[in-house]
Design an enzyme around this catalytic site. Structure first.
Site, mmCIF file in Angstrom:
data_model
loop_
_atom_site.group_PDB
_atom_site.id
_atom_site.type_symbol
_atom_site.label_atom_id
_atom_site.label_comp_id
_atom_site.label_asym_id
_atom_site.label_seq_id
_atom_site.Cartn_x
_atom_site.Cartn_y
_atom_site.Cartn_z
ATOM 1 N N ASP A 133 15.295 20.660 -56.004
ATOM 2 C CA ASP A 133 15.471 19.867 -54.794
ATOM 3 C C ASP A 133 16.326 18.667 -55.140
ATOM 4 O OD1 ASP A 133 13.740 21.294 -53.162
ATOM 5 O OD2 ASP A 133 11.992 20.216 -53.923
ATOM 6 N N ASP A 163 8.049 21.132 -52.997
ATOM 7 C CA ASP A 163 6.971 20.188 -52.723
ATOM 8 C C ASP A 163 6.229 20.494 -51.434
ATOM 9 O OD1 ASP A 163 9.100 19.557 -51.122
ATOM 10 O OD2 ASP A 163 9.457 17.582 -51.984
ATOM 11 N N ASP A 216 7.035 25.869 -49.306
ATOM 12 C CA ASP A 216 7.738 26.220 -50.544
ATOM 13 C C ASP A 216 6.905 27.165 -51.406
ATOM 14 O OD1 ASP A 216 9.953 24.733 -49.988
ATOM 15 O OD2 ASP A 216 9.244 22.938 -51.017
HETATM 16 P P1 ATP Z 1 15.273 18.000 -50.381
HETATM 17 O O1 ATP Z 1 15.157 19.353 -49.789
HETATM 18 O O2 ATP Z 1 16.277 17.913 -51.462
HETATM 19 O O3 ATP Z 1 13.985 17.352 -50.741
HETATM 20 P P2 ATP Z 1 15.498 16.604 -47.858
HETATM 21 O O4 ATP Z 1 14.414 15.608 -47.951
HETATM 22 O O5 ATP Z 1 16.746 16.162 -47.202
HETATM 23 O O6 ATP Z 1 15.960 17.109 -49.246
HETATM 24 P P3 ATP Z 1 13.938 17.977 -45.955
HETATM 25 O O7 ATP Z 1 12.743 17.171 -46.213
HETATM 26 O O8 ATP Z 1 13.827 19.435 -45.676
HETATM 27 O O9 ATP Z 1 14.938 17.871 -47.140
HETATM 28 O O10 ATP Z 1 14.678 17.279 -44.746
HETATM 29 C C1 ATP Z 1 15.744 17.892 -44.084
HETATM 30 C C2 ATP Z 1 16.405 16.924 -43.139
HETATM 31 O O11 ATP Z 1 15.482 16.517 -42.133
HETATM 32 C C3 ATP Z 1 16.871 15.633 -43.785
HETATM 33 O O12 ATP Z 1 18.159 15.756 -44.309
HETATM 34 C C4 ATP Z 1 16.809 14.645 -42.648
HETATM 35 O O13 ATP Z 1 17.996 14.702 -41.886
HETATM 36 C C5 ATP Z 1 15.670 15.157 -41.802
HETATM 37 N N1 ATP Z 1 14.451 14.415 -42.094
HETATM 38 C C6 ATP Z 1 13.898 14.152 -43.298
HETATM 39 N N2 ATP Z 1 12.769 13.455 -43.174
HETATM 40 C C7 ATP Z 1 12.565 13.270 -41.879
HETATM 41 C C8 ATP Z 1 11.544 12.638 -41.090
HETATM 42 N N3 ATP Z 1 10.500 12.054 -41.654
HETATM 43 N N4 ATP Z 1 11.688 12.646 -39.756
HETATM 44 C C9 ATP Z 1 12.729 13.242 -39.173
HETATM 45 N N5 ATP Z 1 13.701 13.848 -39.834
HETATM 46 C C10 ATP Z 1 13.646 13.875 -41.168
#
Ligand code: ATP
Length: 885
Positions: A323, A625, A629
């Site tokens: 990630d 996480d 997943d």
């Molecule tokens: P990784 O997969 O590397 O951990 P990430 O945190 O960007 O990265 P996700 O948690 O799947 O992956 O989030 C995907 C997208 O959703 C983010 O790029 C962001 O635009 C949006 N996002 C993340 N957190 C929130 C939240 N708390 N509320 C609303 N949208 C969110």
């Protein structure tokens, strides 16, 4: 019980409240109800473990042999054999006990935690310490730690398949049910062993431990099974094979000996001793210790291995899919850029300190309704809080959301105050699939929906935009302009989020609010890469391990960061989840080796990537996480969960947990994994040398000279001291510098490579040739037999001590490693030498081992001869290294 009562009544019955128990009361209850654990079968006690050491076939033969000797009046022999048996037992016991302790330690380190309210505050406590009356906070990915009655359920869905077999998650509510409602239909209850797949909730614990539905169902849980690693299996097989072969040879020679006129009893004893010498019965225990000690070292480097076999997998891993957010980056978000009303603003300030301001082309922005609307949206559609830790601003909750709370605070908008006037009455939670989140807040102006999420997802919900003080139509041109801006921000490695709001009618279903919204703007936050990550990725490249980024974030952001830290290299491919969906399985497999970045993926894409890579023959490590997943973590050869931000469900599905969520710790773990395998191989090779040497000496001695070069008790002694301390010390050898420059070990590779096998055979032969040379010379000199045997006995032991240095590394010179860099080995060798001196100079032991004292000139021969074991191997290593260059 409980499901047919109102929440208030349940709280009353359990003598608790929504603010939770006090810690004192929790302690009292823990005493009363016991730990929240399912009872396990009684562990093997120390005594049992000790006795189990004597269960081996060979040891039993030895005991019989001792009785036999006693019967024949050879009391000294009998005592010596029994004593060696006892020592071997103690040694085996100590080794297994240490291994057991390490495994226990791991289990305690990886035990689950739960979020509860105690003394009015939310705290994480080990699940085993939960008591009836505790207030549980439930989030997606949590494992339900005890039976509980729900007090709050926001879109809460729970997977109860472990209890009911039903795989579709159950939507929960807090409504009171009829008393006769059967357990699977009790929607207002949450049961131990099930897990939250979506939403949020609050519940009060009604039963713990064996009183829970699961506890009753499970009854006594079997002892947690101790998995054996492929290496241990191979070793067992090898041992059995070697055992059978040895027995045949020994029987043959013993019979031959009897024919040649040796005393049958002596031949029997000798056969037994030789069999013991030839069979590396201590090796499996030493390997277990090697694995367990390595696992302890990994704990210090922030990697908790949950299953022993994973250690081996780590050593063969050749691709790591990781990630981005929090693993490669610091997960310390700061809003740096804001796009509102068609203009870009920059934000000053550091970290989570709510100090800073907004600037437009260098000029501070004073009051701006567009900025205000954007910040309010970000602060309301949010679950994070701002706290002060030792005078420094910090956040609790999701860092992405925390950054938004901080940004709002910089303009004097404090989330707790804001919430007072905008009561939240509903929400659609964030999930990695939806990539957005919405809350419904009631205020004096009416009911409003506030959303935030991935910009393109938010734009997809919008038909209007807040521009020039008015809500205007969101034309395709404006849409394009916004998307271009997103790209521009992402190119600067910023994580970009979109925001929208809308006034909604009363009684709207929250999900229905996510359309015809008004676009409020964008915020771009900086999440710097972790400092150690660049080096770690370079180390991987050197070690023949590829690194691949799999992130939910925007393609451009992902690409920009991947390039900065060295994951993306010229010619690599970057794929988005959507592009991945468009590819057929075969088509994807053909290109999978070229892709180094996957962006905007859903959790199920991870599974697709794992499967494609595995098909291509890779040994895949995959991080995760979230609750979804778990399938990918299970499918990967090495599932790696995050210790801090990871959900309980992902941790359970993993084979390793990173206690600091840091990518660099994976690389440390791989290094340790490789080191453990290296050490195991080395001490196997060391052991082989010993066993082969002794067998050759005795076989040839008997066949060629009709003489026993070493007697039975001496063989037992050699076996005991060579299998004892030195291998343990070898398993403590630290990683050497060459370790992460080699290609990963192939998972099909055998126990010991051919090269190492030849080397240990050769060294064994060398020891045998020298000893037999001494034998032949001493016979010619007319030395008495006890003297000859003492010479050979000592020569073998001392040669083996030199040999121990050889196997600190199969390639590097001991002198380049530094002679004194493995102190345990020095101690092990010193104590072994002391024991040997005792065996030849202490009168009682002289009687026992039939030894005579050696003179200085004898030592003058033994030491140079013995040291050739080391010298020859050093020369071979040197020649090999030169040829390599
Ligand atoms: P990784 O997969 O590397 O951990 P990430 O945190 O960007 O990265 P996700 O948690 O799947 O992956 O989030 C995907 C997208 O959703 C983010 O790029 C962001 O635009 C949006 N996002 C993340 N957190 C929130 C939240 N708390 N509320 C609303 N949208 C969110």
């Amino acid at each position: 019980m409980y499901h047919d009562e109102a929440a208030d009544a349940v709280l009353k019955t359990l003598d608790t409240s929504e603010t939770g128990l006090s810690s004192g009361e929790a302690e009292n209850r823990l005493e009363k109800y016991g730990k929240n654990e399912l009872k396990e079968e009684e562990k093997t006690s120390a005594v049992k473990l000790f006795l189990s050491q004597f269960k081996s076939f060979l040891i039993l033969i030895l005991i019989v042999a001792a009785l036999f000797s006693a019967f024949l009046g050879e009391l000294v022999d009998a005592l010596v054999i029994l004593f060696t048996v006892f020592l071997a037992g103690v040694l085996g016991f100590v080794q297994e006990y240490r291994a057991e302790e390490s495994i226990k330690l791991l289990k305690s380190l990886t035990s689950p935690e739960a979020l509860v309210v105690r003394d009015g505050k939310e705290v994480k406590v080990p699940s085993s310490l939960l008591v009836p009356g505790d207030i549980l906070i439930l989030q997606a990915g949590d494992r339900i730690p005890a039976d509980a009655r729900l007090l709050e359920a926001q879109s809460l869905k729970i997977d109860e398949s472990s209890l009911t077999g039903e795989s579709v998650p159950v939507e929960k509510s807090i409504k009171i049910l009829l008393p006769e409602t059967p357990q699977p239909d009790r929607k207002n209850m949450a049961y131990t062993g099930t897990s939250v797949t979506y939403g949020r909730g609050k519940a009060v614990i009604t039963a713990t431990g064996m009183s829970t539905a699961f506890g009753k169902l499970a009854g006594l849980l079997g002892e947690i099974e101790r998995e054996r690693t492929p290496l241990q299996e191979k070793l067992d097989q090898f041992g059995r094979w070697l055992g059978a072969a040895t027995l045949i040879v020994v029987a043959f020679v013993a019979v031959l000996g009897i024919f040649k006129g040796f005393d049958p009893f002596e031949m029997f004893l000798w056969g037994v001793a030789l069999a013991v010498a030839a069979i590396p019965e201590a090796l499996p225990a030493v390997v277990t210790v090697g694995l367990a000690l390595g696992v302890r070292r990994m704990v210090k480097r922030h990697a908790l291995v949950r299953k022993l076999p994973s250690v081996e997998t780590l050593g063969s891993t050749n691709i790591i899919c990781t990630d981005k957010t929090g693993t490669l980056t610091q997960n310390k978000m700061t809003v740096e850029k804001v796009y509102v009303n068609g203009t870009m603003l920059s934000v000053t300030g550091n970290g989570y300190e709510p100090v800073g301001d907004f600037f437009k082309e260098g000029q501070p922005v004073s009051e701006d309704i567009h900025l205000h609307k954007l910040l309010v949206t970000g602060a309301l559609c949010n679950d994070a809080g701002l706290v002060e830790e030792e005078g420094i601003g910090d956040i609790i909750g999701d860092p992405t959301e925390g950054a938004l709370v901080v940004a709002a605070a910089k303009k004097g908008i404090w989330r707790p105050d804001l919430e007072l006037g905008h009561r939240r009455i509903g929400e659609v939670p964030f999930s990695s699939e939806r990539k957005m989140m919405t809350t419904l807040n009631a205020s004096e102006e009416g009911l409003y929906a506030y959303s935030k999420g991935a910009p393109e997802v938010i734009l997809g919900c919008c038909t209007k935009i807040f521009l020039g003080g008015q809500e205007k139509e969101l034309t395709p041109e404006i849409r394009k302009e916004i998307l271009d801006t997103v790209n521009e921000m992402a190119n600067q490695t910023l994580r970009v989020m979109g925001f929208a709001y809308r006034q909604v009618p009363e009684n709207i279903v929250p999900e229905n609010a996510e359309r015809e919204m008004v676009f409020a703007g964008l915020m771009g936050m900086r999440d710097p890469p972790r400092e150690e990550v660049k080096v770690a990725i370079a180390t991987c490249t050197d070690a023949g391990i590829r690194t691949v980024m799999i992130t939910g974030d925007h393609k451009t952001t992902a690409f920009a960061i991947a390039r900065e830290i060295g994951i993306y290299r010229e010619g690599d491919l970057v794929l988005t989840g959507t592009e991945l969906d468009a590819l057929g399985d075969k088509e994807f497999e053909d290109m999978v080796e070229k892709v180094s970045v996957y962006a905007r993926v859903y959790p199920e894409h991870k599974l697709k990537v794992v499967n494609a890579l595995k098909k291509k023959g890779y040994i895949v490590a995959m991080t995760g996480d979230g609750v979804n997943d778990a399938p990918a973590l299970k499918a990967a050869d090495m599932g790696i969960a995050m210790g801090i931000t990871g959900t309980e469900v992902s941790k359970e599905a993993s084979s390793m947990i990173l206690t600091d969520d840091n990518f660099a710790s994976i690389v440390s773990a791989v290094e340790e994994g490789r080191n453990i395998l290296k050490n195991i191989k080395n001490f196997i090779a060391y052991g082989l040398t010993c066993h082969i040497g002794v067998v050759l000496i005795v076989l040839v001695g008997v066949l060629a000279w009709q003489i026993l070069p070493v007697i039975a008790v001496q063989i037992l002694w050699i076996n005991l001291i060579t299998d004892g301390l030195p291998p343990m010390a070898l398993s403590l050898e630290a990683p050497d510098r060459g370790l992460m420059k080699q290609k990963p070990r192939k998972s099909t590779e055998g126990l010991v490579s051919r090269r190492m096998l030849i080397a240990s055979l050769g060294l064994g032969a060398l020891i045998a040739v020298q000893s037999l040379g001494v034998l032949s010379w001493a016979l010619e000199e007319g030395m008495p037999l006890p003297k000859i045997q003492t010479l050979i006995f000592t020569l073998v032991v001392i040669s083996l001590m030199f040999n121990a240095f050889n196997w600190r590394s199969d390639r590097l010179s001991v002198f380049s490693l530094g002679i004194f860099t493995n102190w345990p080995l020095i101690y092990a060798i010193l104590s072994t030498v002391l024991l040997q001196l005792a065996a030849i100079y202490v009168p009682v032991l002289q009687t026992a081992f039939r030894t005579v004292p050696l003179s200085l000139s004898d030592w003058g021969m033994i030491i140079p001869l013995a040291s050739t074991t080391l010298i020859v191997m050093e020369v071979v290593k040197y020649l090999e290294r030169r040829a390599h260059r």
